[in-house]
Scaffold this active site. Sequence first.
Site, PDB file in Angstrom:
ATOM      1  CG  ASP A  60      -4.035  -5.347 -20.526  1.00 27.20           C
ATOM      2  OD1 ASP A  60      -3.016  -4.665 -20.712  1.00 27.20           O
ATOM      3  OD2 ASP A  60      -4.028  -6.399 -19.855  1.00 27.20           O
ATOM      4  NE  ARG A  72      -1.620   0.855 -20.272  1.00 24.66           N
ATOM      5  CZ  ARG A  72      -0.745   0.104 -19.638  1.00 24.66           C
ATOM      6  NH1 ARG A  72      -0.731  -1.216 -19.802  1.00 24.66           N
ATOM      7  NH2 ARG A  72       0.150   0.661 -18.840  1.00 24.66           N
ATOM      8  CG  HIS A 131      -1.328  -7.507 -17.546  1.00 25.92           C
ATOM      9  ND1 HIS A 131      -1.819  -6.423 -18.236  1.00 25.92           N
ATOM     10  CD2 HIS A 131      -0.408  -7.014 -16.685  1.00 25.92           C
ATOM     11  CE1 HIS A 131      -1.222  -5.319 -17.807  1.00 25.92           C
ATOM     12  NE2 HIS A 131      -0.359  -5.649 -16.855  1.00 25.92           N
ATOM     13  CB  ILE A 133      -1.874  -5.408  -9.157  1.00 23.74           C
ATOM     14  CG1 ILE A 133      -3.367  -5.086  -9.079  1.00 23.74           C
ATOM     15  CG2 ILE A 133      -1.133  -4.364  -9.971  1.00 23.74           C
ATOM     16  CD1 ILE A 133      -3.700  -3.758  -8.401  1.00 23.74           C
ATOM     17  CB  THR A 134       2.417  -8.725  -7.900  1.00 19.65           C
ATOM     18  OG1 THR A 134       1.929  -8.068  -6.730  1.00 19.65           O
ATOM     19  CG2 THR A 134       3.929  -8.854  -7.847  1.00 19.65           C
ATOM     20  CB  ALA A 187      -0.936   0.001   1.214  1.00 17.66           C
TER      21      ALA A 187
END
Length: 310
Positions: free
Chosen positions: A150, A153, A177, A117-118, A8
Amino acid sequence: MKVTVLGAAGGIGQPLSLLLKLGLPAGSELNLYDVNPSTPGVAVDLSHIPSAVKTNGFAADDLKKSLEGADIVVIPAGVPRKPGMTRDDLFNINAGIIHDLITAVSESCPNACVAVITNPVNTTVAIAKKVLSSAGVYNPKKLFGVTNLDVIRSKTFIGEILNEDPSNISVDVIGGHSGVTILPLLSQVKGLSLSDDEKKELINRIQNAGTEVVEAKAGAGSATLSMAQAGFGFIEALVKGLSGDPQRVCAYIDSTNDKTEFFAKPIMVGAEGVQEELSYGDLDAIEQAAFEELIPALESNIQKGNEFSK
Ligand code: LMR
């Protein structure tokens, strides 16, 4: 709703936490964890913003405490790319980080939804599954790789081409991804009519958009603000789904009917996590060729995660 952000205090974690503080439903609790000792300070900082979301900060050894009672764990922790690196080059460091964080999740909040997300997401999600499975708490409906960047964007770039408000554009992105595994389904976008060359160029721009940011930041990291917005959009949908208001989103999940073990696709998220895997429709010839190319690349990314042990 209780949401814990792991990582965080970092470049994505801070703006993501801000968006969650502002956007989670009233009465929610937001726990911030990072190895960085400044994390409780980040939580105090956020706590001065007048929203009905309570923030708590945890650092270093308080990982498990930060996870207690969490309904959703979102993980932007890890190191970002530098110019010249692929997402896969982050594997050596980030694989171990994900392994340790997911081990704590399996012990402290085994029923939570986990949004990874990593990077490399194609691989770290497979590692997360392995860790949760060996702890005997794996629920495929509750593990997600966040691929919404993605999607946002694609919306933005298509909006530029059509000279339209990008927030009105609707587009699905399937696959994974990274690089060729990112496949935006441009043939299904209403009002978008491109030549084959233009379509290939746009697919290529979307596939390399992360690298565009990495190069523009010239060694100072990768996308943080757009990633935070994308992560927030996904968590917002998940919170609504878990609260009984199902939402349509694209995410990288443990898929039941695709060619690879994990696949990014449109899904409905509902009260138990993945409620339904949706059809992504027919592909045109260019998308079909890109699809054939992405499958082996994605398979090898997933295999790397499956083979990882610490
Ligand atoms: C992105 O797509 O921007 C992120 O996955 C970060 C990166 O390394 O490209």
